[in-house]
Write a protein that holds these residues in place. Structure first.
Motif, short mmCIF file in Angstrom:
data_model
loop_
_atom_site.label_atom_id
_atom_site.label_comp_id
_atom_site.label_asym_id
_atom_site.label_seq_id
_atom_site.Cartn_x
_atom_site.Cartn_y
_atom_site.Cartn_z
N ALA A 178 0.83 -1.20 0.00
CA ALA A 178 0.00 0.00 0.00
C ALA A 178 0.86 1.25 0.00
CB ALA A 178 -0.91 0.01 1.22
N LEU A 179 0.58 2.14 -0.93
CA LEU A 179 1.22 3.45 -0.91
C LEU A 179 0.39 4.42 -0.06
CD1 LEU A 179 2.28 3.83 -4.64
CD2 LEU A 179 3.69 3.13 -2.71
N SER A 180 -0.93 4.28 -0.17
CA SER A 180 -1.83 5.07 0.67
C SER A 180 -3.09 4.26 0.91
CB SER A 180 -2.17 6.41 0.01
OG SER A 180 -2.89 6.20 -1.19
N ARG A 181 -3.73 4.50 2.04
CA ARG A 181 -4.89 3.70 2.41
C ARG A 181 -5.95 4.61 3.04
NH1 ARG A 181 -3.92 -0.17 7.29
NH2 ARG A 181 -4.02 1.85 8.32
N SER A 182 -7.22 4.36 2.65
CA SER A 182 -8.33 5.10 3.21
C SER A 182 -9.48 4.14 3.45
CB SER A 182 -8.78 6.22 2.26
OG SER A 182 -9.95 6.84 2.72
N VAL A 183 -9.97 4.10 4.71
CA VAL A 183 -11.09 3.23 5.06
C VAL A 183 -12.14 4.09 5.78
CG1 VAL A 183 -11.86 1.21 6.33
CG2 VAL A 183 -9.60 1.23 5.29
N ASP A 184 -13.40 3.97 5.35
CA ASP A 184 -14.47 4.78 5.92
C ASP A 184 -15.71 3.91 6.09
OD1 ASP A 184 -16.33 6.64 6.67
OD2 ASP A 184 -16.02 7.99 4.97
N THR A 185 -16.16 3.75 7.33
CA THR A 185 -17.35 2.93 7.61
C THR A 185 -18.61 3.77 7.82
OG1 THR A 185 -16.89 2.93 9.98
CG2 THR A 185 -15.94 1.13 8.69
N THR A 186 -18.53 5.07 7.50
CA THR A 186 -19.65 5.98 7.75
C THR A 186 -20.92 5.52 7.05
OG1 THR A 186 -18.13 7.83 8.01
CG2 THR A 186 -20.46 8.35 7.59
N ASN A 187 -20.81 5.11 5.80
CA ASN A 187 -21.99 4.77 5.00
C ASN A 187 -22.33 3.28 5.03
OD1 ASN A 187 -22.31 7.47 4.08
ND2 ASN A 187 -20.66 7.14 2.60
N MET A 188 -21.66 2.52 5.86
CA MET A 188 -21.92 1.09 5.92
C MET A 188 -23.20 0.80 6.70
SD MET A 188 -19.44 -1.94 7.36
CE MET A 188 -19.53 -1.31 9.04
N ARG A 189 -24.05 -0.09 6.17
CA ARG A 189 -25.29 -0.52 6.83
C ARG A 189 -25.38 -2.04 6.74
NH1 ARG A 189 -24.59 3.93 7.99
NH2 ARG A 189 -26.00 5.73 7.86
N ASP A 241 -23.00 -3.16 2.78
CA ASP A 241 -22.63 -3.75 4.07
C ASP A 241 -21.13 -3.88 4.26
OD1 ASP A 241 -22.29 -5.64 2.14
OD2 ASP A 241 -23.24 -7.28 3.24
N TYR A 242 -20.36 -3.03 3.58
CA TYR A 242 -18.91 -3.06 3.71
C TYR A 242 -18.40 -1.62 3.75
CZ TYR A 242 -19.74 -2.52 -1.27
OH TYR A 242 -20.22 -2.09 -2.48
N PRO A 243 -17.22 -1.38 4.29
CA PRO A 243 -16.71 -0.01 4.39
C PRO A 243 -16.18 0.49 3.05
CG PRO A 243 -15.12 -1.54 5.30
CD PRO A 243 -16.35 -2.36 4.98
N ASP A 244 -16.22 1.80 2.86
CA ASP A 244 -15.57 2.41 1.70
C ASP A 244 -14.07 2.31 1.89
OD1 ASP A 244 -17.97 3.12 0.55
OD2 ASP A 244 -18.03 5.08 1.54
N THR A 245 -13.40 1.71 0.92
CA THR A 245 -11.98 1.47 1.05
C THR A 245 -11.26 1.88 -0.23
OG1 THR A 245 -12.39 -0.42 2.50
CG2 THR A 245 -10.19 -0.24 1.54
N THR A 246 -10.17 2.61 -0.10
CA THR A 246 -9.34 3.00 -1.24
C THR A 246 -7.88 2.75 -0.87
OG1 THR A 246 -10.89 4.72 -1.91
CG2 THR A 246 -8.68 4.86 -2.79
N ILE A 247 -7.19 2.02 -1.74
CA ILE A 247 -5.78 1.71 -1.51
C ILE A 247 -5.02 1.94 -2.81
CG2 ILE A 247 -4.09 -0.04 -0.84
CD1 ILE A 247 -6.27 -1.43 0.73
N GLU A 248 -4.00 2.80 -2.78
CA GLU A 248 -3.17 3.00 -3.95
C GLU A 248 -2.01 2.03 -3.89
OE1 GLU A 248 -0.72 6.51 -6.33
OE2 GLU A 248 -1.86 6.99 -4.52
N LEU A 249 -1.80 1.31 -5.00
CA LEU A 249 -0.85 0.20 -5.02
C LEU A 249 0.25 0.42 -6.03
CD1 LEU A 249 -3.64 -2.48 -5.24
CD2 LEU A 249 -2.45 -1.85 -3.17
N ASP A 250 1.41 -0.21 -5.76
CA ASP A 250 2.48 -0.23 -6.75
C ASP A 250 2.91 -1.66 -7.04
OD1 ASP A 250 3.80 -0.97 -4.48
OD2 ASP A 250 5.39 0.53 -4.64
N SER A 251 2.06 -2.62 -6.71
CA SER A 251 2.39 -4.03 -6.94
C SER A 251 2.48 -4.30 -8.43
CB SER A 251 1.33 -4.94 -6.32
OG SER A 251 1.52 -6.26 -6.77
N ILE A 252 3.54 -4.99 -8.86
CA ILE A 252 3.69 -5.33 -10.27
C ILE A 252 2.54 -6.22 -10.73
CG2 ILE A 252 5.11 -6.67 -11.83
CD1 ILE A 252 7.33 -5.09 -11.04
N GLU A 253 2.02 -7.02 -9.81
CA GLU A 253 0.95 -7.93 -10.18
C GLU A 253 -0.34 -7.20 -10.56
OE1 GLU A 253 0.29 -11.33 -7.72
OE2 GLU A 253 2.26 -11.12 -6.81
#
Length: 492
Positions: A178-189, A241-253
């Motif tokens: 992970a280069l950057s990570r953002s997790v937000d459960t505000t809108n999860m129901r 029913d899951y959190p908003d998640t954003t992850i910036e990646l540099d994985s070659i895969e």
């Protein structure tokens, strides 16, 4: 691979560049930035100016920002697709229509083409039009819950979700860095209640409720759902029913992945596993080849107008649904229809100078029946017709103007006391055709008839009286076989 076209239409290849980066996001930005150098083998450098076009493998970008210093130009361009914010569709094309119908209207006259991969169904969009094409596309994507991808050569691809689903799996902390990570459960129901037709009520609770507890979503209401399994399936779609998640990646895969592609992410810090997507990607030039440098995965799709326009899908399954409705709106007409599948169709059409109401019985095996009322400023017309399976049509018609009411039918029946003021004309005022008034009875009834303009016969029970004009000449009185001839009278 790269070229520049200036405002005069001159095109040259772009060769000597650095810091090339192309960024693309789902349903959002598509831009390129680079630095060009003024050298002998870079003929396009002199063509770079504000509003010139940079072409990258068929993708056109218009230069919007430029900084010049010595022998270099640093530029940022955005896709020429966004030029369509200056192209308006002034007409109104609202109503209940398919995606292709709305999109054809939106792109008419722009020079852009579109492709619909799998966006189906019909949606009600009131007042669609009277705006620029970019906003109209945003309305479409919000209403049909779909996405778009800008393609080469002025072409747009629409899909329920762009990008493939190859069932790839990535684990945070293992094959993903992970280069950057953002997790937000505000809108999860985790729980939602749905109200369908015929009193159907379903409450669906997500398995994630055991982990996060019960968090109730706004109720879902749609009377078209009358089957429990169908309503439950829709509730699962409505529930996030899951959190908003954003992850910036540099994985070659991940660098070989397409924009919008679905990938499974195992996120161990929260102990959950869910399918996420490639939401944006950055492309660079390496050895004169376009290569994906990094991607951002997540489950948040930009919905610029989702808070303005509520999606109103009309999904028809003829095995489950009995009726469907349609609303059509243009500058000239508003049409409302409700159809019972293969049985009947009711329509209201409103125009500036006419209102039409009609109901049709749709039964090709026995015949089709239709009733219609047309209201205009100077007349009202009502019509009932029936066409049998041989194509024969029987119709009755009532037409009303300010001075005249016309009734036309195979039979006209009047019940009750009928009053006529002044004169009653039968068969027109003058003419040679026989006109009759008949009275029914057990012995054959009675009648008053006029065989020609000057003869009147009164007939009853086998006897009759014949009178001529212009004077009162009773030429014959017949009483069951005995007759009197030649009774004559003159006034004065």
């Amino acid at each position: 691979m790269l070229s520049v076209t200036n405002l005069a239409g001159q095109t040259e290849p772009l060769n000597q560049i650095q810091r090339f980066e192309m960024t693309e996001e789902v349903n959002s930005a598509f831009m390129v930035s680079l630095t060009s150098f003024s050298v002998a083998n870079n003929p396009a450098h002199e063509l770079i100016e504000e509003e010139s076009i940079v072409n990258v493998d068929g993708y056109d970008f218009r230069v919007k920002q430029m900084k010049e210093r010595l022998n270099r130009k640093e530029i940022t361009g955005i896709s020429t697709y966004f030029d369509l914010n200056g192209h308006r569709q002034d007409a109104i094309y609202g109503g209940t229509r398919t995606f292709n119908e709305f999109a054809t209207f939106a792109f008419a006259g722009t020079g852009w083409t579109f492709e619909n991969a799998d966006v189906s169904g019909s949606v009600f969009i009131p007042n669609f039009g009277d705006d620029n094409v970019i906003k109209l596309v945003q309305v479409l994507c919000a209403a049909f819950d779909c996405e778009f991808k800008i393609m080469p050569n002025q072409h747009i691809l629409f899909a329920d979700k762009i990008g493939p689903d190859n069932d790839a799996q990535y684990r945070y902390g293992h094959n993903v860095k992970a280069l950057s990570r953002s997790v937000d459960t505000t809108n999860m129901r985790t729980q939602i209640t749905g109200y369908g037709g015929d009193g159907l009520t379903i409450t669906y609770t997500s398995p994630n409720a055991t982990k996060y507890g019960i968090h109730k979503a706004e109720p879902f209401r749609d009377e078209r759902f009358t089957i429990a399994n169908s309503l439950t399936a829709r509730l699962k779609q409505e529930l996030k029913d899951y959190p908003d998640t954003t992850i910036e990646l540099d994985s070659i895969e991940l660098t070989d992945k397409e924009l919008g592609e679905r990938v499974w992410l195992i996120y161990e810090p929260l102990g959950i596993e869910f399918q996420t997507r490639v939401m944006s990607k950055k492309t660079v030039l390496r050895n004169d080849k376009l290569v994906t440098a990094s991607v951002t995965i997540g489950n948040i799709v930009p919905r610029n107008l989702s808070d303005i326009l509520t999606s109103q899908k009309v999904e028809i399954d003829e095995n489950k649904k009995e009726t469907r409705s349609r609303f059509e709106q243009t500058n000239e007409r508003i049409t409302l229809e409700v159809e019972r599948i293969d049985e009947s169709l009711a329509t209201i059409s409103v125009e500036a100078d006419e209102i039409k109401l009609s109901v049709q019985q749709l039964d090709g095996r026995m015949g089709n029946a239709e009733s219609q009322i047309s209201i205009q400023a100077d007349q009202i017309m009502s019509k009932v017709s029936y066409t049998d399976y041989n194509g024969n049509t029987i119709a009755s018609l009532i037409n009303q103007t300010a001075t005249t009411i016309t009734l036309s039918a195979e039979k006209i029946q009047m019940s009750g006391i009928t009053e006529v003021a002044n004169s009653l004309y039968i068969g027109g005022r003058y003419g040679d055709a026989t006109r009759e008034i008949r009275f029914g009875g057990q012995l054959g009834g009675a009648r008053i008839s006029a065989d020609n303009p000057n003869v009147l016969d009164l007939w009853a029970g086998g006897g009759y009286i014949g009178m001529n004009s212009p004077v009162a000449f009773m030429n014959e009185v017949n009483f069951g076989g005995a007759s009197v001839n030649g009774l004559y009278a003159r006034y004065g």
